[in-house]
Design an enzyme around this catalytic site. Structure first.
Site, PDB file in Angstrom:
ATOM      1  N   ASP A  45       0.821  -1.213   0.000  1.00 26.31           N
ATOM      2  CA  ASP A  45       0.000   0.000   0.000  1.00 26.31           C
ATOM      3  C   ASP A  45       0.860   1.270   0.000  1.00 26.31           C
ATOM      4  O   ASP A  45       1.969   1.264   0.538  1.00 26.31           O
ATOM      5  CB  ASP A  45      -0.907  -0.027   1.246  1.00 26.31           C
ATOM      6  CG  ASP A  45      -2.113   0.874   1.084  1.00 26.31           C
ATOM      7  OD1 ASP A  45      -2.333   1.405  -0.023  1.00 26.31           O
ATOM      8  OD2 ASP A  45      -2.843   1.054   2.078  1.00 26.31           O
ATOM      9  N   GLY A  46       0.307   2.319  -0.588  1.00 29.38           N
ATOM     10  CA  GLY A  46       0.953   3.632  -0.507  1.00 29.38           C
ATOM     11  C   GLY A  46       1.566   4.120  -1.809  1.00 29.38           C
ATOM     12  O   GLY A  46       2.229   5.158  -1.822  1.00 29.38           O
ATOM     13  N   ASN A  47       1.349   3.403  -2.899  1.00 24.60           N
ATOM     14  CA  ASN A  47       1.919   3.838  -4.184  1.00 24.60           C
ATOM     15  C   ASN A  47       1.396   5.221  -4.577  1.00 24.60           C
ATOM     16  O   ASN A  47       2.149   6.077  -5.026  1.00 24.60           O
ATOM     17  CB  ASN A  47       1.549   2.858  -5.308  1.00 24.60           C
ATOM     18  CG  ASN A  47       2.189   1.500  -5.135  1.00 24.60           C
ATOM     19  OD1 ASN A  47       3.080   1.338  -4.311  1.00 24.60           O
ATOM     20  ND2 ASN A  47       1.730   0.528  -5.900  1.00 24.60           N
ATOM     21  N   GLY A  48       0.076   5.416  -4.429  1.00 22.38           N
ATOM     22  CA  GLY A  48      -0.549   6.681  -4.818  1.00 22.38           C
ATOM     23  C   GLY A  48      -0.034   7.837  -3.968  1.00 22.38           C
ATOM     24  O   GLY A  48       0.314   8.907  -4.492  1.00 22.38           O
ATOM     25  N   HIS A  93       2.921   3.433  -8.918  1.00 25.78           N
ATOM     26  CA  HIS A  93       2.765   2.012  -9.242  1.00 25.78           C
ATOM     27  C   HIS A  93       4.016   1.475  -9.948  1.00 25.78           C
ATOM     28  O   HIS A  93       4.446   0.357  -9.701  1.00 25.78           O
ATOM     29  CB  HIS A  93       1.523   1.794 -10.113  1.00 25.78           C
ATOM     30  CG  HIS A  93       0.241   2.106  -9.396  1.00 25.78           C
ATOM     31  ND1 HIS A  93      -0.024   1.656  -8.122  1.00 25.78           N
ATOM     32  CD2 HIS A  93      -0.851   2.833  -9.764  1.00 25.78           C
ATOM     33  CE1 HIS A  93      -1.218   2.081  -7.737  1.00 25.78           C
ATOM     34  NE2 HIS A  93      -1.740   2.801  -8.715  1.00 25.78           N
ATOM     35  N   SER A 103      -6.939  -5.981  -5.777  1.00 25.43           N
ATOM     36  CA  SER A 103      -8.092  -6.578  -5.100  1.00 25.43           C
ATOM     37  C   SER A 103      -9.327  -6.519  -6.002  1.00 25.43           C
ATOM     38  O   SER A 103      -9.352  -5.750  -6.975  1.00 25.43           O
ATOM     39  CB  SER A 103      -8.378  -5.829  -3.789  1.00 25.43           C
ATOM     40  OG  SER A 103      -8.923  -4.552  -4.076  1.00 25.43           O
ATOM     41  N   GLU A 131     -11.935  -5.129  -5.247  1.00 33.94           N
ATOM     42  CA  GLU A 131     -12.435  -3.761  -5.089  1.00 33.94           C
ATOM     43  C   GLU A 131     -11.661  -2.768  -5.973  1.00 33.94           C
ATOM     44  O   GLU A 131     -12.184  -1.726  -6.369  1.00 33.94           O
ATOM     45  CB  GLU A 131     -12.328  -3.309  -3.618  1.00 33.94           C
ATOM     46  CG  GLU A 131     -13.302  -3.998  -2.670  1.00 33.94           C
ATOM     47  CD  GLU A 131     -12.945  -5.463  -2.357  1.00 33.94           C
ATOM     48  OE1 GLU A 131     -11.759  -5.835  -2.476  1.00 33.94           O
ATOM     49  OE2 GLU A 131     -13.863  -6.233  -2.016  1.00 33.94           O
ATOM     50  N   LEU A 188      11.770 -20.362  -3.728  1.00 34.41           N
ATOM     51  CA  LEU A 188      10.676 -19.548  -3.183  1.00 34.41           C
ATOM     52  C   LEU A 188       9.384 -19.751  -3.985  1.00 34.41           C
ATOM     53  O   LEU A 188       9.414 -19.789  -5.212  1.00 34.41           O
ATOM     54  CB  LEU A 188      11.080 -18.068  -3.268  1.00 34.41           C
ATOM     55  CG  LEU A 188      10.014 -17.028  -2.933  1.00 34.41           C
ATOM     56  CD1 LEU A 188       9.870 -16.890  -1.417  1.00 34.41           C
ATOM     57  CD2 LEU A 188      10.352 -15.668  -3.539  1.00 34.41           C
ATOM     58  N   ARG A 194      -5.430  -2.172   8.562  1.00 31.96           N
ATOM     59  CA  ARG A 194      -6.629  -2.981   8.288  1.00 31.96           C
ATOM     60  C   ARG A 194      -6.258  -4.068   7.288  1.00 31.96           C
ATOM     61  O   ARG A 194      -5.187  -4.028   6.687  1.00 31.96           O
ATOM     62  CB  ARG A 194      -7.760  -2.090   7.758  1.00 31.96           C
ATOM     63  CG  ARG A 194      -7.389  -1.268   6.565  1.00 31.96           C
ATOM     64  CD  ARG A 194      -8.561  -0.453   6.017  1.00 31.96           C
ATOM     65  NE  ARG A 194      -8.062   0.468   5.001  1.00 31.96           N
ATOM     66  CZ  ARG A 194      -7.804   1.759   5.209  1.00 31.96           C
ATOM     67  NH1 ARG A 194      -8.027   2.306   6.393  1.00 31.96           N
ATOM     68  NH2 ARG A 194      -7.331   2.516   4.243  1.00 31.96           N
TER      69      ARG A 194
END
Ligand code: FPP
Length: 222
Positions: free
Chosen positions: A2-5, A19, A47, A49, A113, A176
């Protein structure tokens, strides 16, 4: 991831730049995870969403993914990485699904991996789909209701054969789950870092792994 924007906005750049930089971080962290001896790394790339974002942003993300499938993942293939995808494949363009399936098949024998990429993924939908699969087997008479237990239900999720995560890291300061691996995270340790994903790096990953090693996991016992 999270947090690219916000990473881009802080620099006065369009979200797409965040991104792009985030895709570079994906490469660095995958390499670092392999070097650290991590056996399974699951990345939340898109996601269910996220389909509601602007058409431009969805198109940027799908473009990055296409590029990634063509070039970077081919590189991982050579490095003994096994690739898996989890999520709703029927929402994705046919050429992307074909590239995903090809990579999964080509890397199935690799034993380094396992890189699992959650794409068009939503955990509630995954759980509902699993419930439907179990119900259909009962309805057909192939199984009885009593046969449904935790193991059987787990095997009906996209993550079949992938162990539950030991550690969840979410970047960017949000605390979250955002519909991510709700079933699988039952006993997972959580780590929330304020770092935006494009700035996340190998050193921070190492620090977080060291923090994880100090945690006492009791799984509900004393
Ligand atoms: C969340 O940041 C990030 C995403 C929705 C996309 C993640 C995608 C990548 C890191 C690049 C492509 C991935 C691969 C596997 C090639 P955000 O856009 O919600 O950021 P914000 O909360 O700051 O707006």
């Amino acid at each position: 991831m999270d947090g690219n924007g916000r990473w881009a906005a802080k620099r006065g750049l369009p979200r797409s730049f965040g991104h792009k930089k985030g895709a570079e971080t994906v490469k660095e962290i995958t390499r670092a995870a392999g070097e650290a001896g991590i056996r399974f790394l699951t990345l939340y790339a898109f996601s269910t969403e996220n389909w509601q974002r602007s058409p431009e942003e969805v198109s940027t993300l799908m473009g990055l993914l296409r590029q990634y499938l063509k070039t970077d993942l081919q590189e991982l293939r050579k490095n003994n990485v096994r690739i898996r995808f989890i999520g709703e494949r029927d929402m994705l363009d046919a050429d992307i699904v074909a590239a995903m399936e090809k990579l999964e098949a080509e890397t199935a024998v690799n034993d380094g991996l396992t890189l699992c990429i959650a794409l068009s993924y939503g955990s509630r939908q995954e759980i509902v789909n699993a419930a439907k699969k179990a119900a259909a087997l009962v309805q057909k008479g192939d199984m009885s209701v009593e046969d449904i237990d935790v193991k059987l239900f787990s095997d009906m999720l996209y993550t079949k054969d992938i162990p539950d995560p030991d550690l969840l890291i979410r970047t960017s300061g949000e605390q979250r789950l955002s519909n991510y691996l709700l079933w699988q995270l039952a006993y997972t340790e959580f780590y929330f870092t304020p770092t935006f994903w494009p700035d996340f790096n190998k050193n921070e990953l190492t620090d977080i792994i060291n923090d994880f090693k100090t945690r006492e996991r009791r799984y509900g016992k004393v």
